[in-house]
Design a protein around this motif. Structure first.
Motif, PDB file in Angstrom:
ATOM      1  N   ASP A 198       6.347  11.878  37.023  1.00 16.65           N
ATOM      2  CA  ASP A 198       5.365  13.101  37.284  1.00 16.65           C
ATOM      3  C   ASP A 198       5.119  13.326  38.685  1.00 16.65           C
ATOM      4  O   ASP A 198       4.369  14.298  38.649  1.00 16.65           O
ATOM      5  CB  ASP A 198       3.941  12.009  37.437  1.00 16.65           C
ATOM      6  CG  ASP A 198       4.180  11.559  35.640  1.00 16.65           C
ATOM      7  OD1 ASP A 198       4.345  12.618  34.594  1.00 16.65           O
ATOM      8  OD2 ASP A 198       3.666  10.544  35.298  1.00 16.65           O
ATOM      9  N   ALA A 208       8.373  15.517  28.021  1.00 17.67           N
ATOM     10  CA  ALA A 208       7.321  15.613  28.993  1.00 17.67           C
ATOM     11  C   ALA A 208       7.958  15.849  30.076  1.00 17.67           C
ATOM     12  O   ALA A 208       7.605  16.153  31.302  1.00 17.67           O
ATOM     13  CB  ALA A 208       6.180  13.980  29.547  1.00 17.67           C
ATOM     14  N   ILE A 209       9.261  14.298  30.595  1.00 18.29           N
ATOM     15  CA  ILE A 209      10.208  15.010  31.443  1.00 18.29           C
ATOM     16  C   ILE A 209      10.387  16.458  31.941  1.00 18.29           C
ATOM     17  O   ILE A 209      10.323  16.640  32.974  1.00 18.29           O
ATOM     18  CB  ILE A 209      11.355  13.882  30.866  1.00 18.29           C
ATOM     19  CG1 ILE A 209      11.090  12.155  31.285  1.00 18.29           C
ATOM     20  CG2 ILE A 209      12.292  14.249  32.455  1.00 18.29           C
ATOM     21  CD1 ILE A 209      11.839  11.782  30.796  1.00 18.29           C
ATOM     22  N   ALA A 254       8.883   6.101  28.561  1.00 15.00           N
ATOM     23  CA  ALA A 254       7.968   6.241  29.192  1.00 15.00           C
ATOM     24  C   ALA A 254       7.690   6.099  30.574  1.00 15.00           C
ATOM     25  O   ALA A 254       6.736   6.675  31.281  1.00 15.00           O
ATOM     26  CB  ALA A 254       6.494   5.728  28.296  1.00 15.00           C
ATOM     27  N   ARG A 255       8.607   4.926  30.424  1.00 11.02           N
ATOM     28  CA  ARG A 255       8.397   4.542  32.555  1.00 11.02           C
ATOM     29  C   ARG A 255       8.800   5.640  33.203  1.00 11.02           C
ATOM     30  O   ARG A 255       8.946   6.594  33.836  1.00 11.02           O
ATOM     31  CB  ARG A 255       9.248   3.154  32.973  1.00 11.02           C
ATOM     32  CG  ARG A 255       9.364   2.670  33.729  1.00 11.02           C
ATOM     33  CD  ARG A 255      10.185   1.812  33.976  1.00 11.02           C
ATOM     34  NE  ARG A 255      11.966   1.838  33.535  1.00 11.02           N
ATOM     35  CZ  ARG A 255      12.025   0.712  33.636  1.00 11.02           C
ATOM     36  NH1 ARG A 255      12.020  -1.276  33.766  1.00 11.02           N
ATOM     37  NH2 ARG A 255      13.401   0.634  33.336  1.00 11.02           N
ATOM     38  N   ALA A 311       9.478   8.689  32.283  1.00 12.43           N
ATOM     39  CA  ALA A 311       8.376  10.476  32.529  1.00 12.43           C
ATOM     40  C   ALA A 311       7.255  10.234  33.769  1.00 12.43           C
ATOM     41  O   ALA A 311       6.673  10.745  34.052  1.00 12.43           O
ATOM     42  CB  ALA A 311       7.668  10.236  31.133  1.00 12.43           C
ATOM     43  N   ARG A 312       6.648   8.534  33.583  1.00 12.45           N
ATOM     44  CA  ARG A 312       5.718   8.379  34.857  1.00 12.45           C
ATOM     45  C   ARG A 312       6.753   9.054  35.832  1.00 12.45           C
ATOM     46  O   ARG A 312       5.957   9.136  37.287  1.00 12.45           O
ATOM     47  CB  ARG A 312       5.679   7.231  34.811  1.00 12.45           C
ATOM     48  CG  ARG A 312       4.133   6.653  33.550  1.00 12.45           C
ATOM     49  CD  ARG A 312       3.525   5.323  34.102  1.00 12.45           C
ATOM     50  NE  ARG A 312       4.408   4.003  33.798  1.00 12.45           N
ATOM     51  CZ  ARG A 312       4.722   3.049  33.158  1.00 12.45           C
ATOM     52  NH1 ARG A 312       4.370   3.519  31.299  1.00 12.45           N
ATOM     53  NH2 ARG A 312       5.600   2.685  32.889  1.00 12.45           N
ATOM     54  N   GLY A 368       3.628  12.184  20.091  1.00 14.59           N
ATOM     55  CA  GLY A 368       2.947  12.428  21.324  1.00 14.59           C
ATOM     56  C   GLY A 368       3.934  10.967  22.349  1.00 14.59           C
ATOM     57  O   GLY A 368       2.973  11.308  23.099  1.00 14.59           O
ATOM     58  N   SER A 369       3.906   9.820  21.869  1.00 15.45           N
ATOM     59  CA  SER A 369       4.806   9.578  23.406  1.00 15.45           C
ATOM     60  C   SER A 369       5.192   9.399  23.951  1.00 15.45           C
ATOM     61  O   SER A 369       5.575  10.194  23.717  1.00 15.45           O
ATOM     62  CB  SER A 369       4.932   8.183  22.379  1.00 15.45           C
ATOM     63  OG  SER A 369       5.914   6.677  23.709  1.00 15.45           O
ATOM     64  N   PRO A 370       5.207   9.994  25.357  1.00 13.85           N
ATOM     65  CA  PRO A 370       6.162   9.640  26.427  1.00 13.85           C
ATOM     66  C   PRO A 370       7.134   9.825  26.387  1.00 13.85           C
ATOM     67  O   PRO A 370       7.937   8.791  25.920  1.00 13.85           O
ATOM     68  CB  PRO A 370       5.308   9.291  28.201  1.00 13.85           C
ATOM     69  CG  PRO A 370       4.121   8.470  27.185  1.00 13.85           C
ATOM     70  CD  PRO A 370       4.151   8.102  25.702  1.00 13.85           C
ATOM     71  N   GLY A 371       8.362  11.136  26.375  1.00 18.33           N
ATOM     72  CA  GLY A 371       9.223  10.767  26.294  1.00 18.33           C
ATOM     73  C   GLY A 371      10.174  12.054  26.668  1.00 18.33           C
ATOM     74  O   GLY A 371       9.685  13.190  27.741  1.00 18.33           O
ATOM     75  N   LEU A 390       7.083   9.694  18.911  1.00 16.04           N
ATOM     76  CA  LEU A 390       7.433  10.736  20.151  1.00 16.04           C
ATOM     77  C   LEU A 390       6.811  11.496  19.150  1.00 16.04           C
ATOM     78  O   LEU A 390       6.424  12.418  20.140  1.00 16.04           O
ATOM     79  CB  LEU A 390       8.950  10.749  20.130  1.00 16.04           C
ATOM     80  CG  LEU A 390       9.782   9.918  21.151  1.00 16.04           C
ATOM     81  CD1 LEU A 390      11.216  10.750  20.708  1.00 16.04           C
ATOM     82  CD2 LEU A 390       9.289   9.529  22.673  1.00 16.04           C
TER      83      LEU A 390
END
Length: 206
Positions: A74, A131-132, A67-68, A70-71, A125-128, A122
Motif C-alpha cells: 500500500d 491490488a498489488i 491480503a497481508r 497487499a497491505r 474483491g478480496s485483496p490479492g 478474489l
C-alpha cells in the motif's frame, strides 16, 4: 489449553501461524485440524468451531496472506523519488516472496474446494495480486512523473510482468528451481534497466 467456545485473542492468526509451522516442519500430509490446534496449544475442536472444515481454513489462510501482502504494498507509491526504482521494485518483490509460503499455496491447489473458495473470494474483491499490481503501477506512474522513468515506459506492463513472475515463483517448488530472489532481481533489472531511477541511480532525490 483453551476450552471450546472461549474467544481467544487473535485466534485466526494463531491458528494460521501454527498451520504454517506444521507445513514447514512435516509437509502437507501432516496438516490436520488436530495437528494445527495441537501446534497452537488450543482445544482440539477449536478449528472446527470457527471454520467450516479444513478446506475453508486453508482457503482463509491463503486469502489472509494475500491480503497481508497487499497491505505491505500500500505504501509503495509514497516511496517514489527515494532510493532507486530498481531497488524499490526488488524490495517489494522480495517482500511478496517472503510473505506467502509456497507450501500453503501448493496445498490449496491440491484441494479443489479450497481453490474454489479462494477464486470466488478474489473475484468478489478480496485483496490479492490485482491490488498489488495496482500499487506497483501507481508507484511507477509517480516515478515517471518525477522523471526517474522515461515517458515511454509502459508502467502497467512492468507491474503486470513483476506481479506475474512473483505469482509464478510462489506457485512453483523452491527446492527444484533457482533462487526466486535472484530471479526477481534479474527481472527487475531487465524491466527498468539502468537508466534514470534504475539500478545505476543510487542516491535519493533532494
Amino acid at each position: 489449553m483453551s476450552p471450546r467456545g472461549v474467544a481467544i485473542l487473535d485466534l485466526r492468526e494463531r491458528l494460521f501461524d501454527a498451520a504454517e509451522r506444521v507445513l514447514a516442519r512435516e509437509g502437507p500430509a501432516a496438516l490436520t485440524s488436530r495437528a494445527i490446534t495441537g501446534e497452537a496449544a488450543c482445544a482440539k475442536g477449536l478449528l472446527h468451531a470457527h471454520f467450516d472444515g479444513l478446506d475453508e481454513f486453508i482457503a482463509e489462510l491463503v486469502l489472509d496472506r494475500f491480503a497481508r501482502a497487499a497491505r505491505q504494498t500500500d505504501g509503495l507509491p509514497a516511496q517514489a523519488g527515494r532510493a532507486t526504482v530498481a531497488g524499490n521494485l526488488v524490495t517489494v518483490a522480495l517482500t511478496l516472496l517472503n510473505s506467502l509460503d509456497p507450501a500453503v499455496i501448493g496445498l490449496a491447489l491440491t484441494r479443489p474446494a479450497a481453490s474454489l473458495r479462494i477464486r470466488r473470494a478474489l473475484e468478489a474483491g478480496s485483496p490479492g495480486f490485482a491490488a498489488i499490481q495496482g500499487a506497483i503501477a501507481a508507484y511507477l506512474d509517480s516515478e515517471q512523473r518525477l522523471g526517474r522513468l522515461p515517458d515511454t515506459t509502459d508502467t502497467s506492463s512492468i507491474a503486470l510482468a513483476l506481479v506475474g513472475t512473483v505469482h509464478h515463483l510462489l506457485m512453483t517448488s523452491w527446492a527444484d528451481v533457482p533462487d526466486p530472489r535472484e530471479q526477481a532481481e534479474r527481472l527487475v533489472a531487465v524491466l527498468v534497466g539502468a537508466g534514470p531511477g534504475g539500478a545505476a541511480a543510487t542516491e535519493d532525490l533532494p
